[in-house]
Design a protein around this motif. Structure first.
Motif, PDB file in Angstrom:
ATOM      1  N   GLY A  79       0.613  -1.454   0.121  1.00 53.85           N
ATOM      2  CA  GLY A  79      -0.050   0.041   0.065  1.00 53.85           C
ATOM      3  C   GLY A  79       0.925   1.458  -0.122  1.00 53.85           C
ATOM      4  O   GLY A  79       0.243   2.578   0.157  1.00 53.85           O
ATOM      5  N   GLY A  80       2.240   1.454  -0.184  1.00 54.51           N
ATOM      6  CA  GLY A  80       3.050   2.196  -0.367  1.00 54.51           C
ATOM      7  C   GLY A  80       3.149   3.278   1.203  1.00 54.51           C
ATOM      8  O   GLY A  80       3.747   4.490   1.437  1.00 54.51           O
ATOM      9  N   GLN A  81       3.219   1.937   1.567  1.00 57.42           N
ATOM     10  CA  GLN A  81       3.583   2.561   3.623  1.00 57.42           C
ATOM     11  C   GLN A  81       4.651   2.310   3.653  1.00 57.42           C
ATOM     12  O   GLN A  81       6.000   1.158   3.439  1.00 57.42           O
ATOM     13  N   GLN A  82       5.640   3.410   4.258  1.00 63.70           N
ATOM     14  CA  GLN A  82       6.909   3.143   4.436  1.00 63.70           C
ATOM     15  C   GLN A  82       7.131   3.490   5.389  1.00 63.70           C
ATOM     16  O   GLN A  82       6.544   3.195   6.910  1.00 63.70           O
ATOM     17  N   ARG A  83       8.479   2.267   6.188  1.00 59.27           N
ATOM     18  CA  ARG A  83       8.518   2.005   8.340  1.00 59.27           C
ATOM     19  C   ARG A  83      10.212   2.174   7.829  1.00 59.27           C
ATOM     20  O   ARG A  83      10.436   1.555   6.713  1.00 59.27           O
TER      21      ARG A  83
END
Length: 294
Positions: free
Chosen positions: A170-174
């Protein structure tokens, strides 16, 4: 409100508010369109219509049925929230009793054998061998998904902080911690890496980065050379090993959720079942009463 308008608005909400990936949106679309083919207009469907899906989908695997029902439950929840329906008929949907299969695991001994072989082969600074060691360190040492790993850009590697910036589902960065071992392997790889584009692990046969399929092939070939059944080994199995072994070592489940990039803690909780299964097997194998029972 037509079914087409409702579905398009629902999918737009998933993309904007929940960061759903393109593959996820396509799956939801297929599930909703399939339900419409079976019972007609979903926007105005009643409880009896949804209950009839149990017969229409009777040939599906439990996991497929569970996924379709989940899509419909979220769709009707959305319609109610938006005021397009006053009632939610989704409780009439069939309720599959699907157990999520436990992930395949590698033992500590097998992981050690993989690393021993990779380190031995990388001792001579052959670029392919050093790259394999760096890939292995990040799969097991940081728990990256295969896609996250192969698509890492050079800019993801920090100069001084022990973290990688990873773009997940989902394009989530961490931010993912990198062990000192992995940092050493990455440093060695960066000195040997050919200057080919912006990918940390560029492809040697085409433009862009190493593919997931090629990573899978490289890992299984390493397993065979290490004396491990290649069928037991994959990038995802090493991600499972990372999570399970951390949990065994006392890691908090919420911390593990963050490290793995899971949006829902329920996804992470499967590792508590894995650990429980390991403990039961240990008791059955080692407890004195188990020998008396046999």
């Amino acid at each position: 409100m037509t079914i087409t308008d409702a579905v398009e608005t629902f999918l737009a909400m998933l993309a904007a508010e929940r960061g759903a990936a393109a593959n996820t949106l396509a799956a939801y679309r297929r599930d909703l369109e399939g339900a419409e083919e079976a019972i007609g207009d979903l926007v105005h469907a009643d409880n009896a219509a949804l209950a009839s899906l149990g017969a229409a989908w009777s040939g599906l695997a439990p996991s497929s049925l569970a996924r379709k029902c989940s899509a419909l439950r979220q769709f009707y929840g959305f319609l109610v929230d938006e005021g397009w329906r006053k009632d939610d008929p989704s409780p009439a949907l069939p309720r599959p009793r699907a157990r999520r299969p436990l992930p395949r695991l590698l033992s500590h001994t097998e992981v050690e054998a993989l690393f021993a072989r990779a380190e031995d082969e990388a001792a001579g600074d052959k670029p392919d061998a050093v790259r394999m060691l760096a890939l292995l360190e990040l799969l097991y040492g940081s728990g990256l998904r295969a896609t996250e790993l192969v698509s890492l850009p050079l800019s993801a590697v920090p100069r001084d902080a022990p973290f990688l910036t990873v773009t997940g589902k989902g394009g989530q960065q961490r931010m993912v911690p990198v062990s000192s071992r992995a940092r050493k392997a990455l440093t060695r790889w960066l000195t040997l890496r050919s200057d080919a584009g912006k990918a940390l692990f560029p492809s040697t046969s085409r433009q862009g980065h190493l593919t997931r399929i090629r990573l899978f092939q490289l890992l299984r070939a390493l397993a065979a050379r290490a004396g491990i059944d290649p069928e037991k080994v994959s990038p995802h199995v090493l991600r499972h090993a990372f999570a399970t072994h951390l949990l065994e070592g006392g890691a908090d489940l919420r911390v593990l959720q963050t490290l793995l990039g899971h949006a829902d803690i329920a996804t992470t909780q499967i590792y508590t079942h894995v650990d429980s299964a390991r403990l039961v097997a240990l008791v059955n194998a080692r407890h004195p009463l188990s020998r008396q029972a046999s």
